[in-house]
Structures are given as C-alpha cells and as structure tokens.
Design a protein around this motif. Structure first.
Motif, PDB file in Angstrom:
ATOM      1  N   SER A  44      -7.538   5.958  11.058  1.00 37.36           N
ATOM      2  CA  SER A  44      -7.167   6.839   9.949  1.00 37.36           C
ATOM      3  C   SER A  44      -7.263   8.297  10.366  1.00 37.36           C
ATOM      4  CB  SER A  44      -8.068   6.579   8.735  1.00 37.36           C
ATOM      5  OG  SER A  44      -7.920   5.255   8.271  1.00 37.36           O
ATOM      6  N   ASP A  45      -8.299   8.638  11.135  1.00 32.82           N
ATOM      7  CA  ASP A  45      -8.454  10.012  11.617  1.00 32.82           C
ATOM      8  C   ASP A  45      -7.306  10.401  12.532  1.00 32.82           C
ATOM      9  OD1 ASP A  45     -10.797  10.179  10.194  1.00 32.82           O
ATOM     10  OD2 ASP A  45     -12.110   9.857  11.933  1.00 32.82           O
ATOM     11  N   ASP A  70       0.815  -1.214   0.000  1.00 32.06           N
ATOM     12  CA  ASP A  70       0.000   0.000   0.000  1.00 32.06           C
ATOM     13  C   ASP A  70       0.850   1.267   0.000  1.00 32.06           C
ATOM     14  OD1 ASP A  70      -2.220  -1.613   0.059  1.00 32.06           O
ATOM     15  OD2 ASP A  70      -2.592  -1.362   2.209  1.00 32.06           O
ATOM     16  N   SER A  71       1.976   1.222   0.697  1.00 33.33           N
ATOM     17  CA  SER A  71       2.768   2.439   0.883  1.00 33.33           C
ATOM     18  C   SER A  71       3.791   2.666  -0.217  1.00 33.33           C
ATOM     19  CB  SER A  71       3.494   2.379   2.238  1.00 33.33           C
ATOM     20  OG  SER A  71       2.584   2.239   3.306  1.00 33.33           O
ATOM     21  N   LYS A  95      -4.643  -0.091  10.373  1.00 28.87           N
ATOM     22  CA  LYS A  95      -4.198   0.734   9.245  1.00 28.87           C
ATOM     23  C   LYS A  95      -4.543   0.085   7.909  1.00 28.87           C
ATOM     24  CE  LYS A  95      -0.110   2.777   7.055  1.00 28.87           C
ATOM     25  NZ  LYS A  95      -0.773   4.058   6.759  1.00 28.87           N
ATOM     26  N   ASN A  96      -4.230  -1.192   7.769  1.00 31.97           N
ATOM     27  CA  ASN A  96      -4.457  -1.867   6.483  1.00 31.97           C
ATOM     28  C   ASN A  96      -5.940  -1.977   6.144  1.00 31.97           C
ATOM     29  OD1 ASN A  96      -1.685  -2.170   6.169  1.00 31.97           O
ATOM     30  ND2 ASN A  96      -1.652  -4.237   7.040  1.00 31.97           N
ATOM     31  N   MET A 111      -4.230   9.259  12.400  1.00 31.29           N
ATOM     32  CA  MET A 111      -3.046   9.462  11.582  1.00 31.29           C
ATOM     33  C   MET A 111      -3.104  10.819  10.876  1.00 31.29           C
ATOM     34  SD  MET A 111      -2.467   5.641  10.024  1.00 31.29           S
ATOM     35  CE  MET A 111      -0.905   6.108   9.287  1.00 31.29           C
ATOM     36  N   VAL A 112      -4.273  11.159  10.350  1.00 29.06           N
ATOM     37  CA  VAL A 112      -4.433  12.469   9.711  1.00 29.06           C
ATOM     38  C   VAL A 112      -4.201  13.576  10.732  1.00 29.06           C
ATOM     39  CG1 VAL A 112      -6.113  14.027   8.642  1.00 29.06           C
ATOM     40  CG2 VAL A 112      -5.987  11.639   7.911  1.00 29.06           C
ATOM     41  N   LYS A 167      -8.023   0.220   6.971  1.00 27.03           N
ATOM     42  CA  LYS A 167      -8.490   1.611   6.873  1.00 27.03           C
ATOM     43  C   LYS A 167      -9.581   1.909   7.900  1.00 27.03           C
ATOM     44  CE  LYS A 167      -7.112   2.132   2.045  1.00 27.03           C
ATOM     45  NZ  LYS A 167      -6.262   0.948   2.075  1.00 27.03           N
ATOM     46  N   ASP A 168      -9.330   1.460   9.130  1.00 23.71           N
ATOM     47  CA  ASP A 168     -10.244   1.773  10.224  1.00 23.71           C
ATOM     48  C   ASP A 168     -10.410   3.285  10.323  1.00 23.71           C
ATOM     49  OD1 ASP A 168     -11.483   0.888  13.003  1.00 23.71           O
ATOM     50  OD2 ASP A 168     -10.169   2.588  13.404  1.00 23.71           O
ATOM     51  N   GLN A 169     -11.655   3.739  10.357  1.00 23.35           N
ATOM     52  CA  GLN A 169     -11.908   5.181  10.260  1.00 23.35           C
ATOM     53  C   GLN A 169     -11.297   5.945  11.426  1.00 23.35           C
ATOM     54  OE1 GLN A 169     -13.407   6.773   7.556  1.00 23.35           O
ATOM     55  NE2 GLN A 169     -12.462   8.500   8.631  1.00 23.35           N
TER      56      GLN A 169
END
Length: 1107
Positions: free
Chosen positions: A983-984, A763-764, A975-976, A986-987, A978-980
């Motif tokens: 993800s929030d 992914d990265s 992370k993989n 990390m943002v 894409k747990d909301q």
C-alpha cells in the motif's frame, strides 16, 4: 646453569602455568591465549613450542585416570589423534597410493570446543573417498573447523595451496592455531618441512568467521569448501542472538557445536538451515569448477538432505554413509514438535542394527525409556551444474530477494530442461537487477530479441537478415489474423491446420462467387481451408485465385526447397500474398536438420509478396509459452506488420521474448561469428502490379495514425506519446516475477486470478462479479478491446467514442473498418461525456456501443464521479446501448477532492431498461493498478451471455502465460489484503505522478502552453497556444506550426515525441504522457524548454504575454 637446572626451571614453569589454569576454564583459556601470542611471534615461537612439549610430557606422566582428572582440573589436554588404525581401517585402502605422511596428529582440546567424534571421523573418511588431486594445490575452506584437526590433516595429506579453517567460536580458532603450531613444529620448536619444502604454517590459516564471511569479506575465491556443520534446531533460538565473544560462557560456546538457530531458510524446519546458508554463501565464493563436501546427518530423511543441494543447482554424489549413535546430550524434542505440526517425519533407528526408520516422536520415547537410537550420517560431494548462471541467480536473490529463495527449485531430472531454464533464470535475474524501470521497446518486438533471431538465421542458416526484417507477435494465431486484417482479402486460402484460431465468421462465409473489389474495401474476409500437400494446394490457388495464402508444409516437402519455390511461383502468377508457416520445421538446436525454405533464403532474397511465419513453442519447460515472428524483406510489408501489431495488440509480452531470446543467445554462444563467408544472394523477382495491397481502411489509418518512433543511430527518442509507465518497478513486483519462474509444479489454484479480480473490481468500482459474469484474460487490454470491436461489427453496431478518446483505440477500430461516431465533449466539462450530448447522439444510432474511459479518463486525466457514471449509464439504458467501461488507466488517482468512488452495483441494480440489448462490459488492465509496469495483464468482464458467445468466436486472443498469472495473483493478494508495504508503494507512486504532473504543468505553462490540469493517470492535454501560426524550420521540417504538426516539429528539433491533436481528436490539444524514468523526464522538460527557445527566441515571454 647445567641441563638439570634448565630442566628443573622448565618443570617449574609448567607447574606455575598449570596453577594459573586451575581456577577455571576461563583462566585456563587466558593462559593458552597468552601462549598462542608467543607462538605467533617469530622471536618467541620456538621457546613457546618447546614449552608445549613440556606441557604434553607433564600430562603424559599421569595415569589414564589422572589424565581425565588433568582435563577437568586444568581445562585443557593434549591428545594424539590417529589418522589410521583399527578405528579407520578403511581409510588406507580408500586412499590413493603415496600416503606417506604422518599417521597421527597432536591436538589440544578444551571444554568449550566440540571434541572430535564419530561425526568428524566419518566426515574425514568421506573426504578420503576423493582422489589425491581433488585438494592438491587448491584453495580450501573448512567450515566449523573446531580445534582444526581436519584442516591440518587435509593439508598434511593432500598438500593444498591454502586451507582456511573457519569457526564462529573464537576460542576454537585460538586452539586451532595452537594445534597448527603443535604439528607444524617439532618438540624442539623446529619447522617440519614436506616434500615441497613447505610447512603446515605455509598451508593453513584459522580465522573467526560466521560461515564464509571471512572469505567473502576478503574476496577469497575457493576451489573447495568442506564442512561438518551442526544441523539440530536449537530448542531456544533466542540463545543464538547473544553476541559470540571469547568471554561467552563455556556452555554457550560448546552449544554452537550442537545447535543452530533459525537462519531464514525453508530448511530451518528440518534443522538444516545453517547448512543451507553455508551452501548459498559458498555459491558466491566458490570457483565455477569448485566442489563442496558436507557431512549430513540423516535425521531429516535422505531425500530432504539431497534436495537441499539439488534445488540450489548442484549435482550430488554420496561419498560415504554410516550410522552413528545419537548424542545423549542432544535434545530432539524440537523435532518432535515439528512432526506434531507438519506431515514430515524424521528418520532415526533403534540402536545401530535397526534397518527400519522410526520417527522423532518414537525415538524420543525410546530414549526416555533407556533405549539408544542412531541415525544415518552421509558425506555428500556436490558441484554446480551451471556454475556461472547459478551464481548470477544467487547474486540476484541476496540483493533484497531472499524471500524468493525458499521457492527456488533448480533440480531437474532432465538435463535438457536444466540447460534451458537455468540460463534463462540467470538472464532474468540480470535483467531485473539491471533494469530498475521498464525499458522502452518497440511494438514490433524487443530490438535485442529481433537481433538474436536475425543472428540465429545468419549463423545457422546463412541468411543475412537484419532486425528490420523481423516482426514479433504474441503467437502464430495472432500473426495470421493480423496479417489477414491488414490485407483484408475477399478470399484467403488457409492451411486446414492453421484455421482453428481464426474468426468463425471468416470460415462460414460463402461470398466466393462474384467477388468484387468492393469486398476488399469493406474488409470482409472469406477463408477457404486447404490441404497442406503442396500439389493440391497449388491446384486450389490456380483455380480460386485467392488474394492471400497462409500455409504450412508437410514434413517430407520441407526438406528441400522445391515445394517452396513452386508455392512462390503459383502465388506470384495469380497475384496472391503468401505467408508460409515454418513453425514445425524450425529447430532451436545447435545441429538443426535440413530446412528447404531456409536453404532457399540463404541463396535468394525473399520476394516481396511472401513472408515467413514462425511460432516458437518448442521449449523444454513451458508448453504454453509462445512467441511468433514474421520475416519479410519488403520494407513496406515490415513497416505495415509492425504498425498492425501496435494497433491491434499493443506489443508482445517482454518476458516471453526474453525467454526465447535466451535460447537464441545460448545457441549463438556456440557459434564463431562469420565462420562461413556469406554467399551472394540472388535478388528477388519483380512482383506484378495486380498483387493485393493493404486494405483501404488499413491504408488510411497507416498513413494518418501516430505510431511508435524508434531511436535513430544518432540519438534516442524521449517518449511522452505512449500508454505505458516507465516508473521504477518495485522489488515486490520483480520478486513475484522471478518466483513465478523459479518455482516448479505450480498448481492451478496458484495461477487462478478469478477471485482476486472479483475482489479488485468490488473494492475499486463497487461491482460484485458473480456467476452471471464471465471474466476473460488477455495479454493486453488493447487486444481485448479489439475483440470487442469485432463483436460490435458482428452485431452490425456502431462504436461511439467521446471527443478526446485515446487515439490508439479509435485508430484500431477504424483499421478494422468498424462503424464509428464521435460524442461531442467540451473543455468546460473536462472533455467528459455530458448526458445531453450522449442522448442527442444515441437518438440517431441503431445498435450503439458506447465507449467510456473511467474512472480516470485516458488521455485527459480527468475523473468521472459515481454520480457522473450513474447519469451516463441511465442514458445508455434508455437507448439499449452496450457500454464498454475501460478502467485500464484507473487506479492512479491523486487529486480526489470532492470525487466519489464508484458504486456500479447500486447503479446497475437501479436501472430499469426496457431494451435487452443494454449491457455493461468492464475492460481492465492490472499493470497500472499493481505498479507492475512492463508486465501487462488485461481482463474483460462480460455480463451478457450472447455477447460472450460472440467474443469467443474470435479465438486468436493472446492470453497471459501461467507465470504472469502467478505473478499477478500474488500482487493482487498484496493489494486486496491491504499489505502495508505494498500500500505504501502504491501511495508513493501516486505521489510521484502527482509531483510529475505539477512539474509538467509548470514547465508547459512557462513555455507558452495552455494546460488542461489532470487528476489521475499518466497523461494530460495541453494546447500550444504561443506556437500556433509560428513559422519554424528544423531538420526535415519547415512550415507554420499548428497542433497537428507540432509533434513532428518537436521531435525533429529536440528528440521529444508527444501526441498531436490528430491523435487526441480535440482541435488544438496535444497529449503528454509523463510516467517516465526520472532522468528521461528531466530530459523531456529540457526539450520543452529548448523548443520554446528555438521557436519563440529571446522575446519568448513577451510574445506569450502578447498572445
């Protein structure tokens, strides 16, 4: 008026009361509530109690049949409840002598309250299995008190200080109060006093409470908690979401006695969720020596019932067990559904005589066919095994970590395991709760851990060490290899039991004959294996004259100090450094056995040519959790070992240090400080000059490199010079860390991060890591990088670093005497490698290894795009170079306009290299990408099998413990997938870094620095333009400022530590790392401004404009 008239008036009042009750149960309850108001008021209490007596006589005047009709007609009845007799005959014999209180209670019942039956009678019998002293003068709470009979009976029999009867049903609480007055006052309304001159009103209170909320809210500490709580899963859990009020329907309020809704506990699946919540609430309010007693239906199975308590840290005793008939009005279809969807089987019995349990489905079918079923009913008494520690654990869990409680397992068959793990979990809970950010600890080891080691040595072995005598390593093997790297002896003798983790090349070299001092400078090491027996070892030492000796001691020789003294003398005579391993002989015990080495150190200072090594692996729980430490009383050796660990490993896992630190702390808690006067120690002998010093490359780097600056006694240092993040650690990370330790029996699949890292890399970076690649894990990416340096040296290659590379990496390579070259970079290109410069450098190098930091470059914070990396890899393929792509500081890009994400798979597949030596190594670190600062996890991905073989020939790599693997697998999953929420987070962290970056740029520019703006990562470069050439004098510093000495000047003047141009390698540019805790960042900005004022004075702005 005569007595007859009064009696007639009383009868009329009773009849009027009953007529007002007759319309409905709600009407009856309203009348009873008004009656209770009269009982509560001291002025009308006697009159109200006399009226109750009249009501009772009116009911008793009816026949038995008409008494049942009375209950249905008027919505209440007053019954006598026998506390002994044929139904509870065992109660007398089980009770302690002196049971002379009343033998029956007078109790009111209404339809919306659970009427006493086998459940509560069995519970009371279980309570009677305790001796009298269990409740006497104690503060007690009864959960689910119903009409209050058990609370009243308990107060009557055992004279507790106070009983709090608690129930969620508001009508139950009102009726319980009425029952209290019925039994505290006689029929004439006069108080009934006990032998202590108290009434039941002094001892009992009833309160509406959801389990223990009343006690919690009023900060009441309890000695005893008892409860007969519902444990059938409500077939319609939504019904429980209704607001429970006095005006709720009678049917709903009655259902509270039979059903419980989902409580958010793993025990919900067995219908035990409400009891589980009661137990956890009880842990918060019960005193450390307190006892809980609960009634438990055996339907879920005895093992499940007992585990509910055991996994929460209780020792349990089964007080009483019987069988009771399953209530006919209880629907068990919910249990049938649970069995249908899981492997669990509930336990019922056919009638009361069946001995073989049947499952819920069979029981349900049998009931439908007219059969009767029963189930076991047990009374359990439970007490916390380590109450203070368990309380801390649950305080942590309720503070936003409730989801972890389902994984909690404090059940231990072995008390020694419990005694070790529970205190650690309590410590870990406190640490995670108190430290919202990753604390800044020295690479030499956590200061607290080193204090504990020194304290243990002083308290138990009378050795007056300080923290500055102790250096911490990830493992004993790492400590030995690092020591040998530091001294780089031409010949070392190593105990045969300690050589298996050394590089194989050191064990196969035959360069013994004709050893020269040049070997020492070149850094070659030849290791000879030696037997552990001291006389044979000493013979080898005297014959071979090694420069370093690393050995353990046989058990029979470790008891006295004679063998150790002989080794000290032999190594001193031939000029050898001695590292003595005492791992097998150091006991973490309150009664340690005799240890000759430590006896020696209690009376004599450790000579400067000797150091003690100890690997800590002797814990009761984790066989693979290791921390090692070295003891040296020579300041130069201590400092050099500390700097070596910083260069080659970075630091030792904080969690591992916390674990063993907790063991030392528990041992020191038993000791009285300074109980034994410290004996005078003899000074160490002077060591002759021919003793080997540090290797030439090591000495050069130790003098030139920039190392961690510890806090002074007067002030703390603000670190903008470290490759670490000190931003707040999200609760999701702390939850995963804590869960990794509270769990037991974690499976291999739960700690296997291989597929998760595969997905992350794809992914990265657009690279699919298939079976042709090998993934190796390390405690830190720095430790993995240094193994790659050894691989390069083994291939006689040359490491090519771009100008502006992380100074720690270059220093480490030079420390190990690797061949290095610099690839020129320029400010105009953002200090990124340009293809032409790379090509020009590669033309003149054989066996090149090219180091590329990216996509985010550390320390500049610039980004390599997909096109950039394709061009560079194309050039490397042309020259057959090995490429190390270091992604350790990537994943935190926040200025990405025009930047394209990497596609390494497509790039590598398009490259056609004629040279087989070309390969790409991917180096990574998970903590930055997964916002898990303070919990490092490095990985390296190798595509070349021969390189992988070479890598494995250096086996002393410190690897992550299974708990860290579990933690990072959970975080990678978030992370993989894409747990909301994750993800929030990390943002949010990227936005915080962006904000910090902008603030730092603005501050530096306003203070005379030219800034190279960054796009990602945690650091940036800046040039001290306005300061260069200025004369400055501060505490311990005086001279003209330049980019290489400004670090020391700022540090001494303000306490702020940055990296100078010597570290960055770029003339005139310094490095600022800005992922600090918010208050530290503010302090740092203040230091930058203060330094400007100190150097440039009041005309600062004019001078900057002039420059």
């Amino acid at each position: 008026m005569g007595s007859v008239g009064v009696e007639e008036d009383a009868k009329a009042a009773v009849e009027a009361f009953l007529q007002r009750c007759a319309p409905s149960g709600d009407a009856a309850y309203a009348e009873l509530r008004a009656l209770l108001a009269g009982l509560h008021d001291p002025a009308t209490r006697r009159q109200a109690r006399v009226f109750l007596a009249a009501l009772r006589r009116r009911q008793q005047s009816s026949s038995d049949d008409r008494q049942e009709d009375f209950f249905r007609r008027f919505g209440f009845r007053i019954q006598e409840l026998l506390l002994h007799g044929n139904t509870v005959a065992a109660l007398r014999s089980a009770s302690a002598p002196g049971f002379q209180q009343r033998r029956k209670l007078t109790m009111m019942e209404i339809p919306s309250i659970f009427i006493p039956e086998d459940w509560s009678f069995t519970f009371y019998e279980g309570l009677n299995r305790h001796p009298d002293s269990i409740f006497r003068d104690k503060t007690v709470a009864e959960l689910g008190c119903g009409n209050g009979w058990i609370s009243i009976a308990l107060a009557e029999k055992w004279s507790p200080l106070k009983v709090y009867g608690l129930d969620i049903n508001p009508r139950a609480v009102k009726i319980a109060w009425i029952n209290l007055y019925l039994n505290a006052l006689d029929d004439d309304g006069l108080p009934i006093y006990d032998s202590e001159g108290k009434t039941l009103l002094d001892r009992v209170e009833f309160h509406e409470s959801d389990l223990l909320s009343y006690c919690r809210d009023n900060k009441i500490e309890l000695d005893r908690i008892v409860g007969c709580i519902p444990q059938i899963l409500n077939p319609n859990p939504e019904a429980m979401s209704k607001i429970i009020t006095e005006n709720s329907s009678e049917e709903f309020l009655y259902s509270l006695s039979n059903y419980c809704a989902l409580q958010g506990f793993v025990e919900d699946q067995f219908g035990l969720g409400l009891i589980a919540r009661a137990v956890e609430e009880g842990i918060a309010v019960i005193k450390p020596s307190g006892i809980m007693v609960f009634n438990m239906g055996g339907r879920p199975g005895q093992g499940v019932c007992q585990r509910l308590f055991e996994r929460r840290g209780f020792r349990i005793t089964k007080l009483w067990q019987t069988k009771i008939m399953q209530a006919a009005d209880t629907d068990i279809s919910a249990l049938v559904e649970i069995e249908k969807n899981s492997r669990h089987r509930f336990e019922f019995f056919m009638d009361l005589v069946g001995d073989q349990p049947i499952c819920a489905r069979t029981a349900w079918a049998y009931m439908k066919s007219g059969g009767r079923i029963s189930h076991a009913l047990s009374v359990y008494s439970c007490q916390l095994r380590q109450p203070n520690q368990v309380k801390k654990i649950f305080e942590f869990l309720k503070d936003g970590f409730h989801e972890v409680s389902s994984s909690l397992d404090l059940s231990f068959d072995d008390d020694s395991v419990a005694d070790e793990k529970i205190p650690f979990l309590a410590y870990l809970a406190s640490f995670l709760k108190e430290n919202k950010s990753n604390p800044c600890e020295p690479p030499a080891g956590c200061l607290n851990f080193r204090k504990l080691v020194a304290g243990f040595m002083k308290s138990y072995h009378h050795i007056p060490l300080t923290p500055d005598n102790v250096v911490v390593f990830p493992s004993r093997a790492v400590a030995i290899e690092n020591a040998l790297q530091l001294f780089s002896p031409a010949l070392a003798i190593v105990d045969e039991h300690l050589t298996r983790h050394l590089p194989k090349q050191w064990l196969t070299s035959l360069a013994i004959e004709g050893r020269a001092e040049s070997n020492h400078a070149e850094g070659t090491v030849t290791v000879i294996e030696a037997p552990r027996q001291s006389d044979l070892l000493i013979e080898l030492i005297r014959k071979l004259k090694p420069q370093v000796v690393v050995t353990g001691m046989a058990q029979f020789e470790a008891i006295t100090s004679a063998a150790f003294e002989n080794l000290l003398n032999a190594t001193k005579d031939v000029g050898s450094r001695l590292f003595l391993d005492i791992s097998e002989h150091l006991e973490l015990s309150s009664l340690p056995s005799s240890n000759g080495v430590l006896k020696y150190l209690a009376g004599k200072t450790l000579p400067s040519h000797a150091a003690i090594l100890c690997g800590l692996v002797k814990n009761q729980v984790y066989s693979d959790l290791e921390v090692a430490f070295a003891i040296s009383e020579d300041a130069a050796v201590y400092k050099a070992l500390s700097q070596t660990i910083e260069l080659l490993e970075g630091h030792t896992s904080l969690i591992s240090q916390h674990y063993y630190g907790c063991l030392f702390h528990e041992l020191l808690a038993f000791q009285i400080a300074d109980r034994h006067p410290q004996q005078e120690r003899q000074p160490a002998e002077v060591i002759p000059q021919q003793m080997i010093g540090f290797s030439d490359p090591a000495m050069s780097i130790l003098k030139a490199a920039e190392f961690f600056v510890p806090d002074s006694n007067e002030s703390s240092v603000i670190h903008m010079d470290l490759d670490r993040s000190f931003l707040p650690v999200p609760s999701a990370v702390n939850a995963s860390v804590f869960e990794s330790f509270v769990r037991q029996n974690i499976t291999d699949s739960e700690t296997d991060v291989h597929s998760s890292i595969q997905q992350l890399v794809k992914d990265s970076y657009g690279l699919w890591v298939d079976g042709c690649f090998e993934i190796i894990y390390g405690n830190t990416s720095l430790a993995l990088f240094n193994k790659l340096v050894l691989c390069c040296m083994q291939e006689q290659g040359t490491l090519l670093f771009p100008l502006g590379t992380n100074g720690n990496y270059i220093s480490a390579a030079k420390f190990m005497n690797a061949s290095t070259l610099t690839i020129p970079t320029t400010f105009g290109s953002g200090f990124k490698i340009e293809p032409k410069a790379l090509s020009d450098t590669l033309k003149n190098v054989s066996r090149p290894w090219v180091y590329i930091s990216g996509p985010t470059i550390n320390p500049t914070g610039f980004l390599y795009s997909d096109a950039d990396i394709q061009e560079l890899l194309s050039v490397c393929a042309e020259y057959g170079a090995r490429v190390v792509i270091d992604t350790s500081f990537s994943g935190l890009e926040y200025q990405t306009d025009g930047w394209s994400r990497w596609n390494l798979e497509g790039c590598l597949s398009s490259l056609k290299s004629s040279k087989p030596s070309f390969s790409v190594v991917l180096l990574g670190e998970l903590s930055f990408q997964l916002i898990a600062s303070g919990h490092d996890f490095g990985f390296v991905i190798l595509s070349d099998s021969s390189l992988a073989d070479t890598f494995h020939s250096f086996p002393s790599l410190s690897r992550p413990h299974s708990t860290l693997k579990y933690t990072f697998k959970k975080l990678l999953g978030l992370k993989n997938q894409k747990d909301q929420h994750f993800s929030d987070l990390m943002v949010e962290q990227k936005e915080e870094l962006k904000s910090r970056s902008n603030y730092l740029i603005k501050t530096l520019q306003g203070c005379g620095w030219d800034v190279a703006s960054c796009c990602g990562g945690i650091s940036m470069l800046a040039k001290p333009t306005a300061y260069i050439g200025k004369h400055f004098k501060a505490d311990g510093f005086e001279g003209k400022l330049d980019a290489s000495n400004i670090r020391e000047a700022i540090l001494r003047a303000t306490g702020l530590c940055i990296n100078s141009s010597s570290w960055t390698g770029i003339p005139d540019y310094c490095r600022f790392s800005f992922a600090l805790e918010s208050s530290e960042f503010e302090r740092a900005m203040g230091c930058v401004t203060r330094f400007k004022e100190l150097v440039l004075g009041g005309d600062a702005q004019a001078q900057m404009n002039g420059n």
